[in-house]
Design a protein around this motif. Structure first.
Motif, mmCIF file in Angstrom:
data_model
loop_
_atom_site.group_PDB
_atom_site.id
_atom_site.type_symbol
_atom_site.label_atom_id
_atom_site.label_comp_id
_atom_site.label_asym_id
_atom_site.label_seq_id
_atom_site.Cartn_x
_atom_site.Cartn_y
_atom_site.Cartn_z
ATOM 1 N N ASP A 170 0.989 -1.340 0.080
ATOM 2 C CA ASP A 170 -0.158 -0.004 -0.118
ATOM 3 C C ASP A 170 0.843 1.350 0.160
ATOM 4 O OD1 ASP A 170 1.052 0.110 2.626
ATOM 5 O OD2 ASP A 170 -0.977 -0.207 3.530
ATOM 6 N N PHE A 171 0.268 2.622 0.029
ATOM 7 C CA PHE A 171 1.052 3.640 -0.023
ATOM 8 C C PHE A 171 1.985 3.960 1.165
ATOM 9 C CE2 PHE A 171 1.480 8.228 1.026
ATOM 10 C CZ PHE A 171 1.859 8.568 -0.129
ATOM 11 N N ARG A 172 1.600 3.352 2.339
ATOM 12 C CA ARG A 172 2.459 3.494 3.375
ATOM 13 C C ARG A 172 3.785 2.813 3.408
ATOM 14 N NH1 ARG A 172 -0.499 1.977 8.329
ATOM 15 N NH2 ARG A 172 1.444 1.856 9.243
ATOM 16 N N LYS A 173 3.579 1.453 2.677
ATOM 17 C CA LYS A 173 4.592 0.531 2.413
ATOM 18 C C LYS A 173 5.570 1.115 1.329
ATOM 19 C CE LYS A 173 7.195 -3.184 2.678
ATOM 20 N NZ LYS A 173 8.295 -3.455 3.719
ATOM 21 N N GLN A 174 4.892 1.716 0.423
ATOM 22 C CA GLN A 174 5.679 2.294 -0.667
ATOM 23 C C GLN A 174 6.528 3.318 -0.098
ATOM 24 O OE1 GLN A 174 3.021 3.556 -4.067
ATOM 25 N NE2 GLN A 174 2.092 1.628 -4.058
ATOM 26 N N GLN A 175 6.032 4.260 0.697
ATOM 27 C CA GLN A 175 6.705 5.414 1.340
ATOM 28 C C GLN A 175 7.949 5.038 2.056
ATOM 29 O OE1 GLN A 175 6.192 8.632 0.309
ATOM 30 N NE2 GLN A 175 5.025 7.409 -1.081
#
Length: 118
Positions: A65-70
């Motif tokens: 998800d977005f948090r993992k990508q960040q």
């Protein structure tokens, strides 16, 4: 060997077979970890490997998800700042998704899966 190591080994072998060159494995800092760092010509490739035996609780791709990508992006930036030789390269974020049982795994490589600008 645990399932994570097995999946990373499978992804490593596959990517090397596709012509990528190994740079580093399991690079980590406070922000997170990058499973594989590879090189494809003038591109430094940060690779996230995801293994799911089944799709029952959502697929491998949905788990990034977005948090993992960040977290991956922050860790990649840390790596780039710590290794001056990388300044000559462009960067890319790839994902290798592995599913199924170890005797017949399915592998899907997504090149340029996400970008630093979201």
């Amino acid at each position: 060997m645990n399932q994570g190591q097995w999946a990373e080994n499978l992804a490593y072998d596959y990517l090397c077979g596709q012509g990528l060159q190994f740079v580093e494995r399991n690079y980590h800092c406070k922000a997170g970890e990058i499973d594989l760092i590879m090189q494809q010509r003038e591109v430094l490739v940060f690779v996230e490997v995801r293994y799911r035996r089944s799709q029952r609780y959502g697929g491998s791709l949905e788990s990034i998800d977005f948090r993992k990508q960040q977290r991956i992006i922050i860790t990649a930036n840390h790596y780039l700042q710590a290794h001056q030789w990388t300044q000559q390269y462009t960067c890319r974020f790839d994902v290798v998704l592995i599913s199924g049982m170890s005797d017949n795994p399915q592998l899907r490589w997504i090149s340029d899966a996400f970008r630093m600008d979201g």
